[in-house]
Design a protein around this motif. Structure first.
Motif, PDB file in Angstrom:
ATOM      1  N   UNK A   1      -3.212  50.486  35.321  1.00  0.00           N
ATOM      2  CA  UNK A   1      -3.899  51.527  34.540  1.00  0.00           C
ATOM      3  C   UNK A   1      -2.980  52.061  33.436  1.00  0.00           C
ATOM      4  N   UNK A   2      -1.726  52.353  33.788  1.00  0.00           N
ATOM      5  CA  UNK A   2      -0.787  52.858  32.791  1.00  0.00           C
ATOM      6  C   UNK A   2      -0.480  51.808  31.733  1.00  0.00           C
ATOM      7  N   UNK A   3      -0.474  50.542  32.149  1.00  0.00           N
ATOM      8  CA  UNK A   3      -0.230  49.472  31.192  1.00  0.00           C
ATOM      9  C   UNK A   3      -1.349  49.329  30.188  1.00  0.00           C
ATOM     10  N   UNK A   4      -2.568  49.492  30.637  1.00  0.00           N
ATOM     11  CA  UNK A   4      -3.699  49.412  29.714  1.00  0.00           C
ATOM     12  C   UNK A   4      -3.663  50.583  28.732  1.00  0.00           C
ATOM     13  N   UNK A   5      -3.206  51.726  29.223  1.00  0.00           N
ATOM     14  CA  UNK A   5      -3.077  52.873  28.327  1.00  0.00           C
ATOM     15  C   UNK A   5      -1.977  52.618  27.294  1.00  0.00           C
ATOM     16  N   UNK A   6      -0.880  52.001  27.735  1.00  0.00           N
ATOM     17  CA  UNK A   6       0.206  51.689  26.808  1.00  0.00           C
ATOM     18  C   UNK A   6      -0.250  50.667  25.772  1.00  0.00           C
ATOM     19  N   UNK A   7      -1.030  49.688  26.203  1.00  0.00           N
ATOM     20  CA  UNK A   7      -1.560  48.696  25.267  1.00  0.00           C
ATOM     21  C   UNK A   7      -2.467  49.352  24.241  1.00  0.00           C
ATOM     22  N   UNK A   8      -3.242  50.316  24.680  1.00  0.00           N
ATOM     23  CA  UNK A   8      -4.132  51.014  23.743  1.00  0.00           C
ATOM     24  C   UNK A   8      -3.326  51.834  22.739  1.00  0.00           C
ATOM     25  N   UNK A   9      -2.257  52.487  23.225  1.00  0.00           N
ATOM     26  CA  UNK A   9      -1.462  53.342  22.352  1.00  0.00           C
ATOM     27  C   UNK A   9      -0.633  52.538  21.352  1.00  0.00           C
ATOM     28  N   UNK A  10      -0.064  51.424  21.828  1.00  0.00           N
ATOM     29  CA  UNK A  10       0.828  50.636  20.981  1.00  0.00           C
ATOM     30  C   UNK A  10       0.235  49.269  20.624  1.00  0.00           C
ATOM     31  N   UNK A  11      -1.076  49.166  20.706  1.00  0.00           N
ATOM     32  CA  UNK A  11      -1.734  47.893  20.467  1.00  0.00           C
ATOM     33  C   UNK A  11      -1.416  47.282  19.111  1.00  0.00           C
TER      34      UNK A  11
ATOM     35  N   UNK B   1       4.370  43.798  27.295  1.00  0.00           N
ATOM     36  CA  UNK B   1       4.020  45.065  27.928  1.00  0.00           C
ATOM     37  C   UNK B   1       4.316  45.033  29.424  1.00  0.00           C
ATOM     38  N   UNK B   2       4.100  43.888  30.064  1.00  0.00           N
ATOM     39  CA  UNK B   2       4.345  43.779  31.502  1.00  0.00           C
ATOM     40  C   UNK B   2       5.833  43.926  31.811  1.00  0.00           C
ATOM     41  N   UNK B   3       6.690  43.320  31.000  1.00  0.00           N
ATOM     42  CA  UNK B   3       8.132  43.489  31.205  1.00  0.00           C
ATOM     43  C   UNK B   3       8.509  44.951  31.022  1.00  0.00           C
TER      44      UNK B   3
ATOM     45  N   UNK C   1      -3.411  40.989  34.676  1.00  0.00           N
ATOM     46  CA  UNK C   1      -4.235  42.162  34.970  1.00  0.00           C
ATOM     47  C   UNK C   1      -4.489  42.970  33.695  1.00  0.00           C
ATOM     48  N   UNK C   2      -3.479  43.075  32.837  1.00  0.00           N
ATOM     49  CA  UNK C   2      -3.652  43.811  31.585  1.00  0.00           C
ATOM     50  C   UNK C   2      -4.649  43.109  30.671  1.00  0.00           C
ATOM     51  N   UNK C   3      -4.799  41.794  30.846  1.00  0.00           N
ATOM     52  CA  UNK C   3      -5.785  41.039  30.072  1.00  0.00           C
ATOM     53  C   UNK C   3      -7.186  41.143  30.667  1.00  0.00           C
TER      54      UNK C   3
ATOM     55  N   UNK D   1       6.929  51.553  31.564  1.00  0.00           N
ATOM     56  CA  UNK D   1       6.491  51.844  30.189  1.00  0.00           C
ATOM     57  C   UNK D   1       7.294  52.976  29.558  1.00  0.00           C
ATOM     58  N   UNK D   2       8.595  52.947  29.822  1.00  0.00           N
ATOM     59  CA  UNK D   2       9.488  53.910  29.198  1.00  0.00           C
ATOM     60  C   UNK D   2       9.677  55.200  29.945  1.00  0.00           C
ATOM     61  N   UNK D   3       9.031  55.348  31.101  1.00  0.00           N
ATOM     62  CA  UNK D   3       9.110  56.614  31.833  1.00  0.00           C
ATOM     63  C   UNK D   3      10.452  56.819  32.529  1.00  0.00           C
TER      64      UNK D   3
END
Length: 444
Positions: free
Chosen positions: A138-148, A166-168, A368-370, A175-177
């Motif tokens: 879920x957080x990865x999809x949000x990161x993809x949306x923000x930095x797409x 993004x997965x790495x 999963x992000x895909x 995701x930088x947290x």
């Protein structure tokens, strides 16, 4: 980005060691102390990267008692004085060195962490449950949306799937947290002074000083893991020097700031450098036919997917896998676990962290992000991974039984897997080469 095999980027080591998968994804170096995130977001990373494999092996060696650590601090100032001459001889300016070491202090906690590595390991299914949790997806999809937009430009430049990058990022620092707050000069100097891996950490320390001297950052902002991995995607200093890029165009390769752009682009550049193939998956989950010869599930046995299909290997929907390139079959938990058809891009991710669990975690998280679903194969959850002493016992017993493992080091490498397969075939077990309690009990 200097881990095992070639000096991977960052902290992959800790995970590899924790998993007992053949060496530290920072050498099972633990991560920097930080407030624990909620259980649903807790990340399970491996140890530091490529350069880290050899470092990890050494890290697991028997160390001196932790209660002697504080006494060792007395020689630290003298060591800094001696190192100063060696650093200056390698081109570090006196002013750069002196400013960087102004606040350097011996850190006994770093040494304790380095020495106190658990001999117990985490089963791959538990690791993947955590690494590819619903929260991380879920957080990865949000990161993809923000930095797409940024990730798409990075993908266009380097040819590496944005979801893999993004997965790495997600695996390394959520995701930088959790990027780590340890001062790199102090941590690296402490580890170099301690001496068991002096050459490795002194090289990292010189590289860190070169980074400061280049103007990319200063000592105060150069923070990361206690073991030396830095930034959003946890690069070791030597990997940074070789692969970091200034994607924003501001004249600095900044992997430490809140803006992850340079770190993400550097990760893509790293993977591209080691041969990422555009359009090829890292791997595909597959189902094996009844009666499959598990001796073929070996990294050295590579065939086109169409050839595997003729042997009955299918994707999880029952279809043949496309001919993306030659591939091997991987069963990370043996015949009772999920199976994957892995391609050359699997090997490229290994340059970041060589543990199978880490590579599968990155690949599966990217899938999963895909929009893909969970792994559908089962895992032997009633089993447990062997502890270090048990892995050594397994090797000793195999060798005594006439199946030479090439040494007793507690790491399940190709020689041990080959010996296991030969033993399993000889006693009528499935020859999957998996180091399980069932095999150890049989040997006993």
């Amino acid at each position: 980005m200097t881990r095992y095999r070639s000096l991977a980027p960052g902290l992959g080591v800790a995970l590899g060691v924790a998993l007992g998968l053949g060496g530290p994804s920072d050498a099972m170096l633990e991560r920097v102390p930080r407030p624990l995130p909620r259980p649903d977001t807790l990340e399970m990373r491996q140890s530091p990267r490529p350069e880290i494999r050899s470092a990890v092996v050494a890290a697991l060696a028997r160390a001196r008692a932790p209660d002697t650590v504080v006494d060792e601090a007395r020689g630290f100032p003298g060591w800094i004085a001696g190192f100063r001459g060696r650093a200056l001889a390698q081109g570090i300016a006196p002013g750069v060195f002196d400013r960087a070491f102004e606040d350097a202090r011996f850190q006994p906690d770093v040494i304790r962490r380095d020495r106190n590595q658990s001999e117990f390991v985490t089963p791959i299914w538990d690791y993947l449950d955590n690494a590819v949790s619903e929260a991380r997806v879920r957080n990865g999809r949000a990161a993809l949306a923000q930095y797409g937009a940024v990730l798409e430009r990075i993908e266009a430049r380097y040819g590496v799937d944005k979801e893999i990058v993004a997965a790495i990022w997600g695996m390394e620092t959520s995701y930088g947290s959790y990027r780590g707050s340890a001062p790199m000069i102090t941590s690296l100097a402490t580890l170099a002074y301690e001496g068991r891996r002096a050459a490795f950490f002194e090289a990292q320390l010189v590289a860190a000083l070169r980074i400061i001297q280049s103007g990319d950052t200063d000592a105060r902002h150069m923070t990361g893991s206690w073991a030396g991995a830095m930034g959003h995607t946890q690069f070791m200093p030597t990997s940074y020097l070789e692969h970091a890029v200034d994607f924003t165009g501001d004249g600095r390769r900044d992997i430490w700031s809140e803006d992850p752009t340079d770190a993400l682009a550097s990760t893509a550049a790293y993977l591209a450098h080691f041969g990422w193939t555009r359009g090829q998956p890292w791997g595909v989950e597959v189902q094996l036919p009844r009666g499959f010869d598990h001796r073929l599930a070996d990294r050295s046995v590579k065939r086109m997917p169409s050839d595997w299909a003729r042997l009955g290997v299918r994707d999880m929907n029952g279809g043949a896998v496309r001919d993306y390139g030659r591939a091997a079959i991987l069963q990370p938990a043996g015949a009772r676990g999920a199976a994957f058809m892995i391609f050359d891009n699997f090997r490229v991710i290994e340059r970041y962290n060589p543990a199978d669990a880490y590579v599968i975690g990155v690949g599966h998280l990217a899938d999963r992000l895909k929009g893909g679903g969970p792994i559908r194969g089962s895992w032997p959850r009633d089993d447990r991974a062997l502890a270090s002493a048990e892995r050594k016992e397994l090797q000793e017993r195999l060798t005594r039984a006439g199946f030479d493992t090439g040494g007793v080091d507690g790491r399940i490498g190709p020689n041990t897997v080959s010996a296991l397969r030969a033993y399993q075939s000889a006693v009528g077990m499935i020859p999957d080469g998996y180091a399980s309690m069932a095999v150890l009990r049989r040997l006993r």
